[in-house]
Design a protein around this motif. Structure first.
Motif, PDB file in Angstrom:
ATOM      1  N   ILE A 137       0.855  -1.206   0.000  1.00 18.54           N
ATOM      2  CA  ILE A 137       0.000   0.000   0.000  1.00 18.54           C
ATOM      3  C   ILE A 137       0.889   1.254   0.000  1.00 18.54           C
ATOM      4  N   ARG A 141       0.996   4.083  -2.754  1.00 20.31           N
ATOM      5  CA  ARG A 141       0.826   5.516  -2.444  1.00 20.31           C
ATOM      6  C   ARG A 141       2.062   6.331  -2.799  1.00 20.31           C
ATOM      7  N   ASP A 292      -3.840   4.211   9.867  1.00 22.89           N
ATOM      8  CA  ASP A 292      -3.268   4.645   8.588  1.00 22.89           C
ATOM      9  C   ASP A 292      -3.839   3.901   7.389  1.00 22.89           C
ATOM     10  N   TYR A 293      -4.239   2.630   7.583  1.00 21.46           N
ATOM     11  CA  TYR A 293      -4.645   1.823   6.421  1.00 21.46           C
ATOM     12  C   TYR A 293      -6.128   1.491   6.404  1.00 21.46           C
ATOM     13  N   PRO A 297      -8.230   5.923   5.235  1.00 16.46           N
ATOM     14  CA  PRO A 297      -8.817   5.654   3.914  1.00 16.46           C
ATOM     15  C   PRO A 297     -10.351   5.658   3.918  1.00 16.46           C
ATOM     16  N   ASN A 311     -16.831   5.695  10.775  1.00 20.38           N
ATOM     17  CA  ASN A 311     -15.466   5.222  10.482  1.00 20.38           C
ATOM     18  C   ASN A 311     -14.803   4.627  11.725  1.00 20.38           C
TER      19      ASN A 311
END
Lengths: 491, 298
Positions: A137, A141, A292-293, A297, A311
């Motif tokens: 990932i 990115r 972060d992942y 996102p 979220n």
């Protein structure tokens, strides 16, 4: 191979000798082979799965970097995620999803056959899959360069201290360290050994001593009174903390001995004054990974209040499921999701009330630490219970307040011993809150400065010598040598 | 190179400190152990002058309530029973008792003989330095632990026994008895069979009987109450009876498995509580189980 096994006590000095004798690529080969041997000690067949995961993400990383067209890059990252989650899904969740689907069909009155497979869960799969997935990932990115050296990349994935139960050290931290040849440093060795010794105290002396007291209460909650069950829940909170932070401490300490900086994974979580603070102190490498992942996102806190709540909740639910293929883990994650949401909604009111009533900060903080700890304990009941029925038995046993006498509590001597050790550990942790003593700086092999959490007692090699000797005495006299597995091995 | 030399010196210092601390701390903790009122500390300290000694596993602990026996018989009584103590371990403990203390006039043994060796063997390391017999039994089942105990003396004090010794530092453990009653859930379970006596335990029981006969000490073998009585209890009692008569043809196993029938007098299905123990002891006293016969005139 477990850190708390005789085999590991033989493996470690041999590894250290080989590591310091070799250099350059020979050292990388040695690290790779030794780490695979460490993993194969448990089950050699799953070495191939580990290598497959490494090679697949290594190749996908290079393809992702070389590819310029966005659509193809999307497909490549989707393939990487599918491979990684496919491995995890098959080995960890296949039977769970089949059984859950069958349950759902039956509850809707539909016929369902439950055909599960006999699948062995490969140790550490949740950790190394997350590690390799975050790498691809990052390359996607373009925040991380693809590694072009298969040997280095595979060594990053399989390096034994963090292989089976974390911490989840990301490529951005680890690969640059693997590009350098670390020289032996006395200060690093002593600092690493200090962490290793304190990790063994947490695991062998505290967590493993607590384990049978907790096991018996969760196995037969009906045979224990309210006070006994409450004690069992408190003890479990410290068992899982000492078990996992002990493992992390040993892993981080071992890495530091060999010149690697893994960062920290636990930072006195039971002193947290909020759940958001708790998750910056508990299993830091996982919570930052999820942030972060997954959380960011999903939109993070950018889409307004309700989107943020959604979220948060999704992140915690999936975080719960990551721990194990059971709805009790999902419930644990859901509870933490509810806590985080409630905190967001109630924090402004709390601040206004404490401000209006002029409650001193110390009293307010003490209350919050107490509250957060107890709500965390409530969630641990679901985490530890074998089923919802079992969790409910424990909960209802506590709530009933039936027979809260000390006389009904078995193993009082052992409980006193465990409580004393936990109290000493917490006192040690509390000392590190004193101003100007929270951080220590030491030089890495390359001369750069690294800041790490440190304790005042670790100020000099001589004090560390006494500290390590004391840890060995504590393990000798309080340790449980029944060879208990680390709890997080099952995840 | 300087770093590695420094590391070697540091490791040598660590080893010296660990070993010195281990010996000093173990010596200090040993002083606590030998001064405790815990039954095994008292045994090895010596100087006990009991007329009656009780031997057995947890059924021996909870069936033979020591204060009540002293009240009924007027004789000093010492209960050496301990939870999960196999008859082989009991044999070693009794021999040590006879080595360190004045011989009793009567030994009463709870004779069910079903406890396997492993359950208590790990605890024996704490008193291994006082008893070559316990040291040998421990080393037999735990060779790694025995080696560890020789290397680090603190390891030998890492046990439930040591915690018990601390707990009973200045109070007697002889009034240890269940005070709870059987949970309702256990009362509804149907009676089942019970484990057969283990051959190695029965052999040890025979050796105990032979030893006591040789020393002129009277012995009674009692099967304490169960609730309900296991369906195979007559066969179990008979098997033990047949076996011990090889050691002493005059000796019979006294089967009191059904002597107490009120579930309120049990803590669970195999252990009496205080009330049940008192009831049993009154029956045993009435039946002359604690009677000590004067030596036959020569």
């Amino acid at each position: 191979m477990r850190f708390n096994s005789l085999a590991f006590l033989a493996f470690l000095p041999l590894f250290a000798a080989g590591y310091w004798l070799a250099s350059g690529r020979v050292r990388l080969w040695f690290m790779l082979v030794a780490s695979l041997f460490f993993y194969a000690w448990w089950d050699w067949r799953f070495v191939f799965l580990l290598l497959f995961s490494s090679v697949a993400d290594f190749a996908l990383g290079i393809l992702l970097e070389n590819e310029q067209e966005d659509r193809r890059r999307h497909r490549l990252i989707a393939l990487s995620i599918a491979v990684n989650l496919g491995l995890l899904g098959f080995f960890k969740y296949f039977n769970f999803f089949v059984a859950s689907a069958a349950d759902l069909c039956r509850s809707l009155g539909l016929p369902a056959s439950e055909r599960t497979l006999h699948i062995v869960l490969p140790v550490g799969i949740s950790f190394y899959v997350f590690k390799t997935m975050s790498y691809t990932i990052d390359v996607y990115r373009r925040t991380e360069k693809a590694e072009r050296d298969l040997l280095r990349f595979t060594t990053f994935v399989v390096f034994f201290p963090e292989l089976v139960a974390g911490p989840i050290v990301r490529a951005s931290r680890m690969l640059p360290q693997l590009r350098r040849d670390h020289r032996f440093r006395f200060e690093q060795m002593v600092s690493g050994l200090t962490l290793v010794a304190s990790g063994y105290v947490r695991k062998v002396a505290i967590a493993d001593s607590i384990a049978p007291l907790v096991d018996i209460r969760f196995a037969h909650p009906e045979a224990h009174n309210a006070l006994s069950l409450l004690l069992g829940v408190y003890l479990y909170a410290f068992q899982i903390y000492c078990d996992f932070s002990g493992y992390s401490s040993i892993a981080i300490g071992l890495a530091r001995i060999f010149g690697f900086d893994f960062g920290i994974n636990f930072d006195r979580p039971y002193f947290s004054r909020s759940f958001s603070e708790f998750w910056t102190r508990w299993h830091i490498s996982l919570s930052s990974w999820l942030r972060d992942y997954l959380y960011i996102p999903l939109g993070g806190n950018r889409g307004g209040r309700w989107a943020t709540i959604r979220n948060l909740f999704i992140t915690m639910l999936l975080g719960g499921l990551w721990h194990g293929a059971s709805w009790t883990f999902v419930a644990w994650g859901a509870l933490h999701g509810i806590y985080l949401v409630a905190q967001r909604l109630l924090a402004p009111i709390w601040n206004r009330v404490t401000g209006a009533l002029r409650i001193p900060a110390l009293a307010s903080n003490a209350f919050l630490v107490f509250l957060i700890f107890h709500l965390t304990c409530l969630a641990w009941i679901f985490f530890r219970a074998s089923s919802f029925a079992n969790a409910w038995q424990v909960l209802s046993g506590i709530i009933s307040v039936h027979g809260p006498q000390l006389a009904g509590i078995d193993n009082r001597g052992r409980i006193v011993k465990c409580t004393l050790m936990v109290a000493i550990m917490l006192a040690f942790e509390a000392v590190a809150f004193l101003p100007k003593q929270r951080k220590a700086v030491f030089a890495t092999t390359e001369g750069e400065k690294v800041t790490v959490s440190a304790h005042p007692l670790e100020a000099s090699p001589a004090l560390r010598l006494v500290f390590i000797a004391a840890c060995i005495w504590v393990v000798l006299i309080f340790g449980s040598f029944s060879g208990n597995n680390f709890i997080y091995f099952q995840f | 190179m300087a770093g590695r030399r420094r590391a070697l010196i540091w490791f040598a210092a660590l080893l010296a400190l660990v070993c010195a601390g281990d010996r000093i701390l173990a010596w200090a903790l040993d002083q606590v152990l030998v001064r405790s009122q815990f039954r095994f500390s008292r045994l090895y300290r010596g100087g006990n002058d009991a007329g009656i000694v009780i031997l057995g596993d947890s059924r021996g602990v909870h069936s033979f309530y020591q204060p009540e026996i002293e009240k009924l018989t007027g004789l000093r009584t010492f209960n050496l029973s301990y939870n999960s103590m196999s008859t082989r371990i009991a044999e070693a403990v009794l021999r040590d008792y006879l080595d360190h203390n004045r011989a009793p006039r009567l030994v009463v043994i709870e004779a069910t003989c079903t406890i396997p060796e492993g359950a208590l063997a790990g605890e024996l390391r704490t008193y291994a330095s006082f008893s070559p017999r316990l040291a040998a039994l421990y080393a037999e089942g735990h060779p790694d632990g025995a080696l560890m105990g020789r290397l680090f003396h603190l390891f030998s004090l890492n046990s439930e026994f040591y915690l018990e010794a601390l707990h009973y530092w200045n109070q007697s453990d002889q009034d240890w008895i269940n005070r709870s009653t059987m949970p309702a859930s256990l009362r509804t379970e149907p009676p089942g069979g019970w484990a057969q006596p283990r051959p190695e335990n029965v052999e040890a029981l025979n050796r105990i009987v032979t030893l006591l006969r040789q020393r002129g000490i009277e012995v009674r073998l009692v099967i304490a109450p169960y609730w309900p009585v296991p369906v195979n209890m007559p066969a179990i009692a008979n098997a033990i009876d047949v076996s011990v008569r090889r050691a002493d043809p005059q000796l019979h196993v006294l089967n009191y498995a059904g002597a107490v029938s009120d579930p309120e007098e049990f803590a669970d299905r195999v252990h009496l509580n205080e009330r049940g123990s008192v009831a049993l002891l009154e029956i045993l006293q009435r039946d002359g189980v604690f009677a000590i016969h004067p030596p036959a005139p020569r």
